[in-house]
Design a protein around this motif. Sequence first.
Motif, PDB file in Angstrom:
ATOM      1  N   GLY A 188      33.091   7.956   6.121  1.00  0.00           N
ATOM      2  CA  GLY A 188      34.151   8.440   5.251  1.00  0.00           C
ATOM      3  C   GLY A 188      35.451   7.713   5.530  1.00  0.00           C
ATOM      4  O   GLY A 188      35.504   6.781   6.345  1.00  0.00           O
ATOM      5  N   PRO A 189      36.526   8.107   4.881  1.00  0.00           N
ATOM      6  CA  PRO A 189      37.822   7.442   5.069  1.00  0.00           C
ATOM      7  C   PRO A 189      38.305   7.540   6.509  1.00  0.00           C
ATOM      8  O   PRO A 189      38.035   8.520   7.207  1.00  0.00           O
TER       9      PRO A 189
ATOM     10  N   LYS B 215      40.830   8.282   9.348  1.00  0.00           N
ATOM     11  CA  LYS B 215      41.808   9.351   9.420  1.00  0.00           C
ATOM     12  C   LYS B 215      43.141   8.844   9.950  1.00  0.00           C
ATOM     13  O   LYS B 215      43.210   7.959  10.785  1.00  0.00           O
TER      14      LYS B 215
ATOM     15  N   THR C  89      43.894  12.790   5.930  1.00  0.00           N
ATOM     16  CA  THR C  89      43.631  11.537   5.244  1.00  0.00           C
ATOM     17  C   THR C  89      44.607  11.395   4.080  1.00  0.00           C
ATOM     18  O   THR C  89      44.819  12.328   3.324  1.00  0.00           O
TER      19      THR C  89
ATOM     20  N   ALA D  41      45.305  10.838   0.717  1.00  0.00           N
ATOM     21  CA  ALA D  41      44.395  10.877  -0.424  1.00  0.00           C
ATOM     22  C   ALA D  41      44.499   9.638  -1.297  1.00  0.00           C
ATOM     23  O   ALA D  41      43.505   9.134  -1.806  1.00  0.00           O
TER      24      ALA D  41
ATOM     25  N   ALA E  23      42.411   6.903   0.221  1.00  0.00           N
ATOM     26  CA  ALA E  23      41.090   7.262   0.723  1.00  0.00           C
ATOM     27  C   ALA E  23      40.029   6.329   0.179  1.00  0.00           C
ATOM     28  O   ALA E  23      39.921   6.105  -1.025  1.00  0.00           O
TER      29      ALA E  23
ATOM     30  N   SER F 237      35.807   5.008   1.346  1.00  0.00           N
ATOM     31  CA  SER F 237      34.677   5.179   2.252  1.00  0.00           C
ATOM     32  C   SER F 237      33.897   3.879   2.371  1.00  0.00           C
ATOM     33  O   SER F 237      33.853   3.070   1.435  1.00  0.00           O
TER      34      SER F 237
ATOM     35  N   ASP G 119      36.647  10.031  -0.971  1.00  0.00           N
ATOM     36  CA  ASP G 119      36.204  10.617   0.290  1.00  0.00           C
ATOM     37  C   ASP G 119      34.746  11.019   0.115  1.00  0.00           C
ATOM     38  O   ASP G 119      34.432  12.090  -0.407  1.00  0.00           O
TER      39      ASP G 119
END
Length: 487
Positions: free
Chosen positions: A430-431, A433, A438, A440, A443, A445, A461
């Motif tokens: 995932g993204p 941190k 996160t 947005a 974001a 992945s 995400d």
Amino acid sequence: MPYSHIGVRRSAAQQSLAHALAALGDEFKLPGDFTPEVLAEVDAVIAGHELPAPDLTALPFITIDPPTSQDLDQAMYLERSGDGYAVHYAIADVPSFVPAGGPLDSETRRRGQTIYTPGQRIPLHPLPLSEGAASLFADDPRSAYVWEIHLAADGSQTSASVRRATVRSVAKLGYEQAQDLFDAGTAPSEYAETLALLAEIGTKRIELERARGGASLNVPAQEVEFVDGRYVLDFRPSLPIEDWNAQISLLTGMAAAQVMIDGKVGILRTMPAPDEVSVAAYRMQTVALGQPWAAGMAYGEYLRTLSAEDPKHLALMHAASTLFRGAGYTPFNGEVPEQVLQSAVAAPYAHTTAPLRRLVDRFVLAICAALCAGEEVPAWAVDALEELPDIMAASNQLAGKVDKAAIDTVEAALLSHQLGGEFNAVVLAGPKKNGHTTKAAAARSSIQIAAPAVTAYCEGDLEPGTVVRVRLAAVDIAKRSVTFVPA
């Protein structure tokens, strides 16, 4: 198709790709041609080079490498010894071709290692040396540092020593060729036993690695090749014979480390054990993806339970890279350092088997040979110990950047004609941190597509280990950028 490719000189994408790859040298300030002074020294050294007196040419050594390799660092001959084994491992005798303090010595310290880009390499040594006089070609007597390592019946080491000697390889084998010969039982009698014992010893060494808590990440390698006028990108899992072959190299590196530790002088390849924070975070990921890492199980053993064929497992294999950090080189002279372990190997370890392509190996070979002979370690090798970690760290960083840039460039070219197309992808992570939250707007992945063999980022995400449908939203070959969005 298992991979995608694009033709050379037949498309705008290929022309852009060729231009972008050619520009990598300037962008990363890669070394150019060797100076006339260096080449003159190499010619003189080769012309005056003499083979060592110990003659081991009666032993049928073989080399096992990628099929196109010409810089052949290692050759092996394996035999039974009592109820155990004797491993004879010949390493290219680079030290005898590099006069200490000379132009080539200085230039190799500037380069650090051979750097590879698709269709090109920037060699550590001039080709007349690395792909000529020092390379362990078949049928030609060659000077080598020959390790003789004796193993017990279970594959554990009982003794090890190294000396210079003259050897002769009888066969240059590619990985697939060697695997096919082994599988079919059709290897020539001259080296059939070596291939058979490679499987036997390699399997036992893998079991010993498991027992001591060693770990390896068998993520399929993303490789770029230039085949029949085309760039080819593929994910290629290793063959069993590659794993067995790697165990012989690991065995030799562990033997070299112990020789230097016993002699209290040398340079080790070290890596600390994973820190508690990284381990805790990874354990949480294994639970989230439904493959919990059981308490009390060594992380190396856990990684062996993962299969690249399972999307969730593949995501965990990529995430495990957080456990393999902090590798470096630790020199010492007179007092053995407190930290001597390479945690992934789970033993002391040294780089010693690739002197044609990696600078530090040249010094390790000379140090180990002197210690085994009971001789004084050459001053040129001792004097270099303190500077080698910085040289190798800078070189490794550069090689990593170039490799990533080259693969990103080829990926963009392979996808350039599929703008707007949709693909199935595995979410690897995932993204990233920022603190505990996160951003947005930023974001994205990490994802992997099977065909073409691309790892990239997708906006959003996304849940690691899931299979998602993505659309290619933007491609820029020159900027090495590929953008996917959920479909």
